[in-house]
Design a protein around this motif. Structure first.
Motif, mmCIF file in Angstrom:
data_model
loop_
_atom_site.group_PDB
_atom_site.id
_atom_site.type_symbol
_atom_site.label_atom_id
_atom_site.label_comp_id
_atom_site.label_asym_id
_atom_site.label_seq_id
_atom_site.Cartn_x
_atom_site.Cartn_y
_atom_site.Cartn_z
ATOM 1 N N TYR A 118 1.440 20.163 87.489
ATOM 2 C CA TYR A 118 1.623 21.611 87.414
ATOM 3 C C TYR A 118 1.780 22.057 85.963
ATOM 4 O O TYR A 118 2.317 21.327 85.121
ATOM 5 N N ASP A 119 1.308 23.253 85.665
ATOM 6 C CA ASP A 119 1.215 23.734 84.281
ATOM 7 C C ASP A 119 2.502 23.576 83.481
ATOM 8 O O ASP A 119 2.481 23.169 82.316
ATOM 9 N N THR A 120 3.653 23.920 84.079
ATOM 10 C CA THR A 120 4.904 23.894 83.318
ATOM 11 C C THR A 120 5.343 22.468 82.978
ATOM 12 O O THR A 120 6.187 22.286 82.102
ATOM 13 N N LEU A 121 4.776 21.459 83.638
ATOM 14 C CA LEU A 121 5.111 20.082 83.299
ATOM 15 C C LEU A 121 4.304 19.559 82.122
ATOM 16 O O LEU A 121 4.641 18.518 81.551
ATOM 17 N N GLU A 122 3.238 20.251 81.752
ATOM 18 C CA GLU A 122 2.406 19.783 80.645
ATOM 19 C C GLU A 122 3.214 19.704 79.356
ATOM 20 O O GLU A 122 3.078 18.754 78.572
ATOM 21 N N GLU A 123 4.070 20.687 79.130
ATOM 22 C CA GLU A 123 4.892 20.661 77.914
ATOM 23 C C GLU A 123 6.075 19.720 78.057
ATOM 24 O O GLU A 123 6.557 19.166 77.068
ATOM 25 N N VAL A 124 6.573 19.531 79.267
ATOM 26 C CA VAL A 124 7.628 18.538 79.502
ATOM 27 C C VAL A 124 7.119 17.152 79.130
ATOM 28 O O VAL A 124 7.797 16.370 78.446
ATOM 29 N N ILE A 125 5.907 16.845 79.575
ATOM 30 C CA ILE A 125 5.320 15.521 79.336
ATOM 31 C C ILE A 125 4.831 15.388 77.902
ATOM 32 O O ILE A 125 4.982 14.333 77.280
ATOM 33 N N GLY A 126 4.250 16.458 77.368
ATOM 34 C CA GLY A 126 3.667 16.403 76.035
ATOM 35 C C GLY A 126 2.154 16.452 76.065
ATOM 36 O O GLY A 126 1.493 16.205 75.056
#
Length: 425
Positions: A118-126
């Protein structure tokens, strides 16, 4: 009353013709809700829930009996060893971040065998650069895309698992994609395959939007952790904030130490007077989820009959509460969301517009006239304004409100000339 609320006779009549075909589907939804209602009730009785557990704590929150008992109830409901259920978990994304960062260390690798998260996890993961991402802390990431038919690519999953693979994350729901949502059975098959390749890997399921849709949950088929948001399914529309992580005791301990601090773990975290709404919301959740499911099934059949691509389609089994409808144009997406907003009990007079929402790579439109801000168990719809221009509808605290919302969305599309209804004699 429908006409007083702006639904013309033609739209209402069209909706009723669709509903006539859904009686058996709705009976099946009610049967699952009944089972899950009894499951929640048993967990509360087994853990001897009392009104003393509704008292709030402040400050450090030491010895919060209501908080600790609620976590025992969640562990019982979802057949887990332990649970972390806190208002300090502010969203599903936050709960996922806590679970991931608590259980991954520098040099570990995170694997998604179900494609893009999901889109908001892209920045969580990097995947997209962001301050504080797992990538910044030396955690690498690998993903294996689904096959064209939406099934798991077992051959490449096996190749992707290596000595660094520490945690496998499985997103149950589709996110802003038009792939199928995974059933609990298929998640179990994937977990068994992953464990056959590397038995000690942690399998975590992002269960957002999936709780109480089926009789079984991912913990029942081998998941080590399961994560979700209380302003989605398990909060039952009453929880004003919060998230949960359930699973193996060691996984929960590491997550708790990430949420609070090493050495503090689950011992701190005040409930702030929210316990009753958490308990009562969980108690109501199975029937609220059933209402949302009926709305999703109704929406699928309405828009499929009008020629739009819908996922899931009007007849296939359901594994979450989200209904995707592809309009192919931004105008269709925006009109649908305007209709959902106009059907709300709160802010029905507001017109939603696309905007640059934090955490997304395109403008997003959100319709959610909700009692709890952003609560997607309440009647809501959202969409990124980019091809294929699909909207994602979910929620409805009651079936009657979900039904009205879908009719209102159709009304708006008809008024804007984007949909032509079939003629009935």
């Amino acid at each position: 009353m429908y006409q007083e609320l702006g639904i013309c006779e033609e739209v209402q009549r069209f909706g009723e013709t669709i509903l006539e075909k859904l009686k058996e589907r709705f009976e099946a939804v009610d049967a699952v809700a009944e089972y899950n209602q009894l499951k929640v009730l048993k967990a509360m009785q087994d853990n001897r829930v009392s009104d003393i557990h509704f008292a709030g704590t402040s400050g450090y929150g030491y010895n919060d009996l209501g908080r600790d008992t609620l976590e025992a109830v969640y562990a019982s409901v979802f057949h887990a060893e332990d649970a972390l259920v806190r208002p300090q978990l502010i969203s599903g994304t936050h709960a996922l971040h806590v679970a991931l960062s608590g259980n991954l260390r520098p040099g570990d690798e995170l694997l998604s065998p179900v494609g893009k998260p999901y889109d908001t996890l892209e920045e969580v993961i990097g995947i997209r650069e962001s301050v504080g991402s797992l990538k910044e802390y030396g955690v690498s990431y690998r993903q294996v895309d689904l096959l064209k038919d939406g099934s798991f690519d077992y051959e490449n999953i096996k190749k992707a698992i290596n000595e660094k693979t520490k945690l496998v994350t499985i997103q149950r729901s589709k996110g802003y994609q038009t792939r199928p949502t995974f059933s609990v059975e298929s998640i179990g098959e994937l977990i068994r395959f992953v464990k056959s390749v590397k038995p000690d890997v942690i399998c975590m399921v992002d269960n957002c939007y999936g709780e109480f849709v089926e009789e079984r949950e991912p913990m029942d088929v081998g998941a080590d952790m399961m994560v979700g948001s209380l302003i989605k399914n398990p909060g039952g529309g009453l929880a004003p904030i919060g998230g949960y992580i359930v699973g193996r005791r060691d996984c929960i301990e590491r997550a708790a130490c990430r949420l609070s601090a090493p050495g503090l773990g689950k011992e701190v975290g005040a409930s702030l007077g929210l316990s009753q709404s958490f308990y009562q919301g969980l108690f109501l959740a199975p029937t609220v989820v059933a209402s949302a499911l009926k709305g999703a099934i109704f929406a699928a059949n309405i828009y499929e009959s009008l020629g739009f691509a819908v996922v899931p389609n009007g007849s296939e089994s359901r594994h979450d509460i989200i209904q995707a409808v592809t309009f192919g144009t931004p105008e269709g997406v925006i009109a649908f969301c305007e209709g959902i907003q106009a059907a709300a009990p709160v802010d029905s007079f507001v017109t939603p517009e696309p905007w640059d929402m934090p955490g997304y790579d395109a403008q997003v439109i959100m319709a959610a006239g909700a009692f709890v801000q952003g609560a997607s168990i309440e009647l809501s719809a959202d969409a990124p304004i980019k091809p294929p221009y699909a909207v994602y509808f979910q929620g409805g605290l009651t079936w009657y409100h979900a039904k009205f919302g879908i009719l209102k969305s159709l009304q708006r599309l008809v008024e804007k000339g984007l949909v032509t209804l079939p003629q009935f004699s």
